[in-house]
Design an enzyme around this catalytic site. Structure first.
Site, PDB file in Angstrom:
ATOM      1  N   LYS A 234       0.906  -1.089   0.061  1.00  0.00           N
ATOM      2  CA  LYS A 234       0.209  -0.020  -0.105  1.00  0.00           C
ATOM      3  C   LYS A 234       0.824   1.128   0.052  1.00  0.00           C
ATOM      4  O   LYS A 234       1.802   1.343   0.942  1.00  0.00           O
ATOM      5  CB  LYS A 234      -0.921  -0.033   1.136  1.00  0.00           C
ATOM      6  CG  LYS A 234      -2.284   0.052   1.137  1.00  0.00           C
ATOM      7  CD  LYS A 234      -3.031  -0.148   2.395  1.00  0.00           C
ATOM      8  CE  LYS A 234      -4.418   0.609   2.329  1.00  0.00           C
ATOM      9  NZ  LYS A 234      -5.197   0.337   3.632  1.00  0.00           N
TER      10      LYS A 234
HETATM   11  C1  E4P Z   1      -8.357   1.091   3.691  1.00  0.00           C
HETATM   12  O1  E4P Z   1      -7.616   0.437   3.046  1.00  0.00           O
HETATM   13  C2  E4P Z   1      -8.378   1.960   4.794  1.00  0.00           C
HETATM   14  O2  E4P Z   1      -7.512   0.840   5.775  1.00  0.00           O
HETATM   15  C3  E4P Z   1      -9.734   2.032   5.554  1.00  0.00           C
HETATM   16  O3  E4P Z   1     -10.829   1.710   4.727  1.00  0.00           O
HETATM   17  C4  E4P Z   1      -9.658   3.409   6.085  1.00  0.00           C
HETATM   18  O4  E4P Z   1     -11.034   3.445   6.864  1.00  0.00           O
HETATM   19  P1  E4P Z   1     -11.465   4.552   7.958  1.00  0.00           P
HETATM   20  O5  E4P Z   1     -11.472   5.891   7.038  1.00  0.00           O
HETATM   21  O6  E4P Z   1     -12.687   4.037   8.417  1.00  0.00           O
HETATM   22  O7  E4P Z   1     -10.239   4.540   8.752  1.00  0.00           O
END
Ligand code: E4P
Length: 224
Positions: free
Chosen positions: A85
């Protein structure tokens, strides 16, 4: 539509794999730090990768291209199903290109506009993660980013998968599925909520209570 679980919790992941409902995992530094405690986060990722066959996203902490590539290569060594990522940054797009050339899959994270999603695809990302809930939080329409990105990718036959992230409730899942997002990454509580409906509970209660009025146990079935 593929479902990923947005968590680093081994307990939640083991539960979800038993149902066969999830196709992969996404983590981020916040989720991993919550789960890891005193453990090495790489050990937690290794354990996650052993529980799940599909892609497991693990995020780099570095913010310059060389360091992101180095960290990405290290993460990719943890297991074959790791997807690296990378945050949506100028330096990040250089890292995506270099990792893609080395055959390492990437997921460009922290995307909040369709044009960022187009850029990520041009750099060679395997997945792009628009954060729906966080866009809604600032008073904009998160789902518009999914809609626009789907249209742009379809116009140019772009193969990068749209991963609807920051999903907060079942309606987000329905809308992302109707638009044609390839994946939704769900917090465990949202995955559980997808199975709930008050009429299901009421119907089951009625069936069981009617069954209890039977005088004798039915053949092949016990009295409830
Ligand atoms: C995605 O890869 C992220 O980890 C995640 O969906 C972020 O979500 P949040 O906005 O609830 O922290």
């Amino acid at each position: 539509m593929k479902f990923f679980l947005d968590t680093a919790s081994l307990k939640d992941i083991s539960w979800a794999t038993q149902s066969g409902l999830i196709d992969g995992i996404t983590t981020n530094p916040s989720l991993l730090s919550k789960q890891a405690g005193d453990l090495d986060p790489r050990d937690v990722l290794k354990e996650i990768c052993s529980l799940v066959e599909g892609p497991v996203s693990a995020e780099v902490i570095a913010v310059d291209a060389d360091a992101m590539v180095k960290e990405g290569q290290e993460l990719a060594k943890i297991a074959e199903n790791i997807v690296v990522k990378i945050p949506m940054l100028e330096e990040g797009m250089i890292a995506v290109r270099r990792l893609a050339s080395a055959g390492i899959r990437t997921n460009v994270t922290l995307c909040f506009s369709s044009v960022q999603c187009l850029i990520a695809a041009k750099a060679g990302a395997s997945y792009v993660s628009p954060f729906i809930g966080r866009i809604d939080d600032v008073g904009q329409e998160g789902m518009d980013v999914i809609r626009e990105t789907r249209a742009i990718y379809d116009n140019y036959a772009i193969a990068t998968e749209i991963l609807a992230a920051s999903i907060r409730h079942p309606r987000h899942v329905v809308e992302a599925a109707m638009i044609g997002a390839d994946v939704a990454t769900l917090p465990p509580d949202v995955l559980k909520k997808l199975m709930l409906h008050p009429l299901t509970d009421r119907g089951l209660e009625q069936f069981l209570s009617d069954w209890r009025t039977l005088g004798a146990p039915a053949k092949g079935g016990a009295r409830v």
